[in-house]
Structures are given as structure tokens and as C-alpha cells.
Design a protein around this motif. Structure first.
Motif, PDB file in Angstrom:
ATOM      1  N   SER A  44      12.031 -19.321   8.914  1.00 47.81           N
ATOM      2  CA  SER A  44      12.430 -20.264   8.512  1.00 47.81           C
ATOM      3  C   SER A  44      12.348 -20.542   6.879  1.00 47.81           C
ATOM      4  O   SER A  44      10.845 -20.723   6.352  1.00 47.81           O
ATOM      5  N   TYR A  45      12.995 -20.417   5.362  1.00 46.90           N
ATOM      6  CA  TYR A  45      12.348 -21.601   4.055  1.00 46.90           C
ATOM      7  C   TYR A  45      12.424 -22.557   3.940  1.00 46.90           C
ATOM      8  O   TYR A  45      13.416 -23.072   4.340  1.00 46.90           O
ATOM      9  N   ASN A  46      11.185 -23.279   3.122  1.00 48.90           N
ATOM     10  CA  ASN A  46      12.167 -24.823   2.725  1.00 48.90           C
ATOM     11  C   ASN A  46      12.672 -24.529   0.777  1.00 48.90           C
ATOM     12  O   ASN A  46      13.181 -23.202   0.845  1.00 48.90           O
ATOM     13  N   SER A  47      12.968 -25.521   0.337  1.00 49.99           N
ATOM     14  CA  SER A  47      13.559 -25.786  -0.685  1.00 49.99           C
ATOM     15  C   SER A  47      12.603 -24.763  -1.817  1.00 49.99           C
ATOM     16  O   SER A  47      14.102 -24.895  -2.649  1.00 49.99           O
ATOM     17  N   ASP A  48      11.479 -24.803  -1.171  1.00 46.45           N
ATOM     18  CA  ASP A  48      11.022 -23.547  -2.706  1.00 46.45           C
ATOM     19  C   ASP A  48      11.208 -22.469  -2.764  1.00 46.45           C
ATOM     20  O   ASP A  48      10.737 -21.465  -2.959  1.00 46.45           O
ATOM     21  N   GLY A  49      11.302 -21.858  -1.109  1.00 44.22           N
ATOM     22  CA  GLY A  49      12.321 -20.626  -1.257  1.00 44.22           C
ATOM     23  C   GLY A  49      10.639 -20.229  -0.401  1.00 44.22           C
ATOM     24  O   GLY A  49      10.264 -18.910  -0.268  1.00 44.22           O
ATOM     25  N   TYR A  50       9.909 -21.325   0.281  1.00 45.68           N
ATOM     26  CA  TYR A  50       8.151 -20.164   0.561  1.00 45.68           C
ATOM     27  C   TYR A  50       8.348 -20.654   2.500  1.00 45.68           C
ATOM     28  O   TYR A  50       9.435 -21.600   2.759  1.00 45.68           O
ATOM     29  N   ILE A  51       7.854 -19.953   3.395  1.00 45.28           N
ATOM     30  CA  ILE A  51       7.893 -19.825   4.270  1.00 45.28           C
ATOM     31  C   ILE A  51       7.474 -21.115   5.321  1.00 45.28           C
ATOM     32  O   ILE A  51       6.484 -21.552   4.896  1.00 45.28           O
ATOM     33  N   GLU A  52       8.606 -21.594   6.060  1.00 43.24           N
ATOM     34  CA  GLU A  52       8.473 -22.994   6.684  1.00 43.24           C
ATOM     35  C   GLU A  52       7.476 -22.768   8.336  1.00 43.24           C
ATOM     36  O   GLU A  52       7.057 -23.445   8.395  1.00 43.24           O
TER      37      GLU A  52
END
Length: 581
Positions: A44-52
Motif C-alpha cells: 500500500s502507498y500513501n498520497s505522497d507515493g511512499y510505501i505505507e
């Protein structure tokens, strides 16, 4: 002949049944070959494109329906699934029950195995189970164990979880749990409890009961995605954004009771009690026998000071289900904190404990009630019984430590505050409270260390500077004590106790003029000072404390200042000095 015929017939039937039973039970190797293509890698990825987060997911049929854990998507913007190097970027959310950690997804149809879905209601303790997932990124890891217990999470006795021994670890969440017939019986997740890995799975029947949206309808897909985001915002305290997302979902599915309940909970958390009541009332209108709605509306009425409707709703929820644990707790809180009917609250807590004797927080809550009722012996026993280091949260330890402190169980309080610090070492309140207990027990070196740590984390804490000064004063470190009393007054010029401390230092230094000036300032801020030791004793009932030696010194200062002195016997309990925050 008849007897022989019957015997042969029975033998044949028994043989057929036995063969059939053994045919359904597969070897570990056969199970792995049958199910190994079912587990996907989930990121899963957050809104900044980093892995959550990352973990596992289970595709259950060639249509591309996927089961996984909701917490993998919590706080995320999008999901990517992967199988054998092939990535699925177009992943749709088509079903979710966030409170039960359930998420159901849709990917493109493909050549996936058709899972045999078992019946998780017919499982038994001791049967063999097999876990398949991606622990620590080691994809398609297969392990064997037994089903060891059925559990609940202490908040909803109806939602059972499967506990098992097949080894899993971080990354296994969302993976598959199979029985010996290669039937999917649960979706795995890991819980780390007190340093011990405890393995759980969500029963597959819960997934089967989730209503799915039409994945060809973009409005429905967007709505269920908004609901998931709303729940994530709600969990993280973003109640305003959560409300927006819940309303987006309810525009498409206005009669969905779970969403209405969640929206009500969100309003309740925001303090919008009328709006919460309206949501819960909608659920009751849709489903008049919904006990959850009555209990939740009772909570909203309680906070809204509507005592009659609150108690009526709690009683209605209990009428619908006399074993509804949460309703008994809600009623207990209401009777304890709102209506002050302590005997009824005690009855409610006793009922709750009968229903959930293993839930340690119940004993802490009942202990707080005993404390309010003035029964310190029973309060002490309940607080002791509530201690469970394997599951206690930092705030649980802290709250219980404060209760121990109220009944002068200083070492028990220190124990709880120490555990709170271990769990959350960056909370200044925990260090401050432990320092107070160290002060009371005369352990001033430890107190100084904790007050300094509290100051590092909460620099503007005048009470911490004041108490730190008293600890230095107890060690006859007058220079350090004077400096910290003045720092306390810098942040709070009305801190009368710091003036008392400065008066003591001036008296010890034989600086009579300064001593009289400081005691005068203390008395101007806190008039009880003019009553001498009688005033000091009154202040101690308000949360302050001073050692016997300090009170003896006060008595000399009061005599010199013309205030009342030596009218009341000075306490000999050996306590050190003050300080209520």
C-alpha cells in the motif's frame, strides 16, 4: 442369511465412509500444491507515493476476488498486488468491514485457482491448519500447526478470532489459513503481545457475510473506497475529513447501517452529540432491534446530559441482549460518572465481570469506583488484579498508577508509571508522575532524574521545576533548589509553592527579610497560608504534600511571620514534599 447380508452391507457402508473421509484429508505436500497459487504480495502507498505497509492477500477465484486485512490499506491511498512478478495496479475495493479488519478487493480475471471455502463455524481446537503468506517478504511461505483456541478482542464477544500455532510473522497479514482439506478457513494476521508472537486469523465466514458493491459501477466503487478512507481518518483523529468521506459513502448507500453507525461514532468523537444521536436513530428506524445503535445512542445521550434517554437506551440494549457486555459497561460508566449512582454502577461492573472475567480493565474501572465510594481496600485489590503487563497499554498503566497514588500505594504507582515509560518513553507526564512518587518515598535522586526528563519533554512545566527544586532542597542543595524555584516562577508567577520553597531557603540562610517577603507573596496568592499549619493540612487534601521536616520548618516561619503556628499536630507519615500538577 439375513444376518450375514446386514453385516456385509454395514461393512461396505463403513468402508465407503472411511475412504471418503480419508480422501478429503490431504498431505501437507498435496495442500501446498493445491493452494500455492492463491497468495499475492500486497503493497500500500500513501498520497505522497511512499510505501505505507506491505503484506499478503488471497485471490479466491478466477474472477479475481481477493481477501485481505483492512489494516494494510489503512492510511493508504492505493494498493498494488503482485503475483509471480506480475503487478496488478488496477485494484478496486469492493467490500470492507474495517472494525473487523476485513477488506475485499477485485483484480482482473485470470488463471487463478478456485478456492474451496470452508465453514469457519465448524472448526475445532486441535485440528491441523496450514498458513500461507509472505512473512518478512519471503513469498509463498508455508507452515503447519494446530488450531489452538478461539478468542475475542474484549470489545465484541460476538466477533471470534482463530488462534493457531503455524508460524507467521510481519508480512503474513492478509495471508491464508487452510484446514487439512485445503479449504480456506481464515485470513491471517500477527499480534505481538509482550514479546510473544501470538498468531490469529479472521474467520472466513466473516468475509463471506460482507456485502460487495458492483465493481462495474464506478460510483459504488468510489463510495466504498471513501468509506475506507473515512474509517482511517476516524482512527487517526481526523474527524472532520472522516465526516466528509462517510457522507460521500452515505450518498450512494443511505441505508447502510454499518456506515451510519460509524458516522455516528465519528460525530460522537467530535463532540457533536445531536448529530450522533440522529445517525444512531436512523439505524434504529431501519433496524429496531439493533442493540449496538441503542448502546451508542445511550453514550451520546450521556455526553449530552440527557440522563433519562441515556439510561433508557442502555436498558433497551440490555433488554435485547442481557449478555451485551458493552451496554453493561456503558451503563456502569453512566451511573458512576454522570448520575453518581454508585451502587447501581457497582452492580453493572459486577455483571460485566461475570460476563468477561478475563478482561483486566474491568477491575481497574471497578477499582476506581470503589475509590470514589471510599472503600480503599477493595479499590487496592481490584487495581492489583487488573495488572497484566502482557496486554496493558501505556495509558492503562498511567491511569492505574494515578489511582494507586490516590490511595498512597507509592511503590505500586512507581511500578505502573515505570511500565508506562517503557511503552511510551517520550511522554513527559509519565516521568513527572513517577518523580512525584519517588519524592513521596524519599528517593530524591531518582526524583531529580525524572523531573529533569519531564522538563526535557515539557520545558514549560512550572510544576516540574518547582518539584525538582524541592528534591534539591531535601538534599540541602540550596543553590540548585533556588535556581529551579525561580525558573518555576518564570513560567508561572502565581506558583505560591515556589515562594514557600524560597522562604525556606532564605530561613535556612538566616535571610529574615527575604524569608518574610517570600512568605508574604505566597500568602497573597494562596490565603490558606495565613492559617499556618492548619492551612497547609487543608492544602494537602487538595493534592499538595510536604515532608514532616518541611512542615516543622514552615511552623518556624509562620511564627516569625505572625501567622498561626503549632495549632495542629504535624503529620509524621514520612512523606516528602508536594506537588499537584
Amino acid at each position: 442369511m439375513k444376518t450375514i447380508y446386514k453385516t456385509c452391507l454395514i461393512s461396505v457402508i463403513f468402508s465407503l465412509i472411511t475412504v471418503n473421509l480419508f480422501a478429503q484429508t490431504l498431505t501437507s505436500e498435496e495442500i501446498y500444491k493445491k493452494v500455492s497459487g492463491s497468495v499475492l504480495y500486497c503493497t500500500s502507498y500513501n498520497s505522497d507515493g511512499y510505501i505505507e505497509s506491505w503484506g499478503s492477500a488471497v485471490v479466491i477465484n478466477p474472477e479475481g476476488i481477493v481477501y485481505t486485512c483492512f489494516h494494510l490499506f489503512e492510511d493508504a491511498e492505493r494498493l498494488i498486488l503482485e503475483k509471480d512478478g506480475v503487478k496488478f495496479n488496477d485494484v478496486k475495493v469492493i467490500g470492507a468491514e474495517p472494525k473487523m479488519d476485513i477488506l475485499i478487493l477485485k483484480i482482473d480475471a485470470g488463471n487463478y485457482p478456485e478456492m474451496n471455502i470452508g465453514n469457519s463455524d465448524s472448526l475445532f481446537i486441535g485440528e491441523e491448519v496450514y498458513a500461507l503468506g509472505n512473512p518478512q517478504c519471503y513469498k509463498n511461505t508455508f507452515s503447519k500447526g494446530i488450531l489452538s483456541a478461539f478468542r475475542n478482542d474484549n470489545t465484541d464477544a460476538e466477533n471470534k478470532q482463530i488462534q493457531f500455532t503455524a508460524s507467521i510473522s510481519h508480512g503474513s497479514s492478509g495471508g491464508a489459513l487452510f484446514n487439512s482439506k485445503a479449504e480456506l478457513i481464515g485470513i491471517t494476521y500477527q499480534m505481538d503481545t509482550g514479546g510473544h508472537d501470538i498468531y490469529f486469523a479472521i474467520p472466513v465466514n466473516y468475509f463471506k457475510s460482507v456485502n460487495l458493491v458492483d465493481y462495474y459501477d464506478s460510483n459504488q466503487v468510489n463510495a466504498i473506497t471513501a468509506y475506507c478512507k473515512g474509517y482511517s481518518c476516524y482512527k487517526s483523529g481526523g474527524y472532520f475529513k472522516a465526516n466528509k468521506y462517510f457522507n460521500e459513502y452515505l450518498e450512494v448507500f443511505p441505508k447502510n447501517n454499518n456506515a451510519l453507525l460509524q458516522s455516528g461514532d465519528n460525530y460522537l468523537s467530535r463532540g457533536q452529540y445531536d448529530s450522533a444521536i440522529s445517525r444512531y436513530s436512523e439505524v434504529i428506524s431501519n433496524e429496531p432491534l439493533n442493540k449496538y445503535a441503542y448502546k451508542s445512542r445511550g453514550d451520546a445521550y450521556s455526553y449530552n446530559d440527557d440522563t433519562l434517554n441515556a439510561i433508557n437506551d442502555y436498558c433497551k440494549a440490555i433488554e435485547l441482549d442481557s449478555n451485551y457486555y458493552s451496554a453493561w459497561i456503558g451503563k456502569a460508566f453512566f451511573n458512576q460518572y454522570f448520575s453518581k449512582r454508585y451502587d447501581e454502577a457497582l452492580f453493572d461492573y459486577d455483571k460485566s465481570i461475570n460476563l468477561r472475567p478475563q478482561y483486566n480493565l474491568l477491575y481497574k474501572w471497578r477499582g476506581s469506583l470503589f475509590l470514589q465510594m471510599g472503600d480503599t481496600d477493595k479499590a487496592y485489590l481490584d487495581l492489583l488484579y487488573s495488572i497484566n503487563p502482557d496486554i496493558d497499554l501505556a495509558e492503562t498503566c498511567y491511569d492505574r498508577g494515578l489511582l494507586f497514588s490516590q490511595i498512597d500505594k507509592n511503590y505500586e504507582a512507581i511500578f505502573d508509571f515505570t511500565n508506562a515509560i517503557k511503552l511510551d518513553p517520550y511522554n513527559g507526564d509519565y516521568y513527572f508522575s513517577r518523580a512525584v512518587e519517588y519524592s513521596k518515598t524519599g528517593e530524591n535522586v531518582n526524583a531529580i532524574s525524572d523531573y529533569n526528563q519531564a522538563i526535557k519533554l515539557q520545558f514549560l512545566n512550572a510544576a516540574a521545576f518547582n518539584n525538582l527544586a524541592y528534591s534539591h532542597l531535601s538534599l540541602k542543595e540550596f543553590e540548585d533548589a533556588e535556581r529551579n524555584f525561580k525558573r518555576a516562577l518564570h513560567f508561572d508567577k502565581y506558583h505560591f509553592d515556589s515562594y514557600l520553597g524560597l522562604a525556606m531557603i532564605a530561613f535556612e540562610k538566616k535571610e529574615k527579610k527575604d524569608c518574610l517577603n517570600y512568605i508574604k507573596k505566597a500568602a497573597e496568592i494562596q490565603p490558606l497560608i495565613k492559617k499556618g499549619i492548619k492551612g497547609i493540612i487543608k492544602l494537602e487534601t487538595m493534592g499538595y504534600f510536604w515532608s514532616r521536616e518541611e512542615k516543622l520548618l514552615f511552623n518556624k516561619i509562620f511564627k516569625m511571620s505572625g501567622y498561626k503556628y503549632n495549632e495542629y499536630e504535624i503529620c509524621t507519615d514520612g512523606h516528602s514534599h508536594k506537588k499537584a500538577k
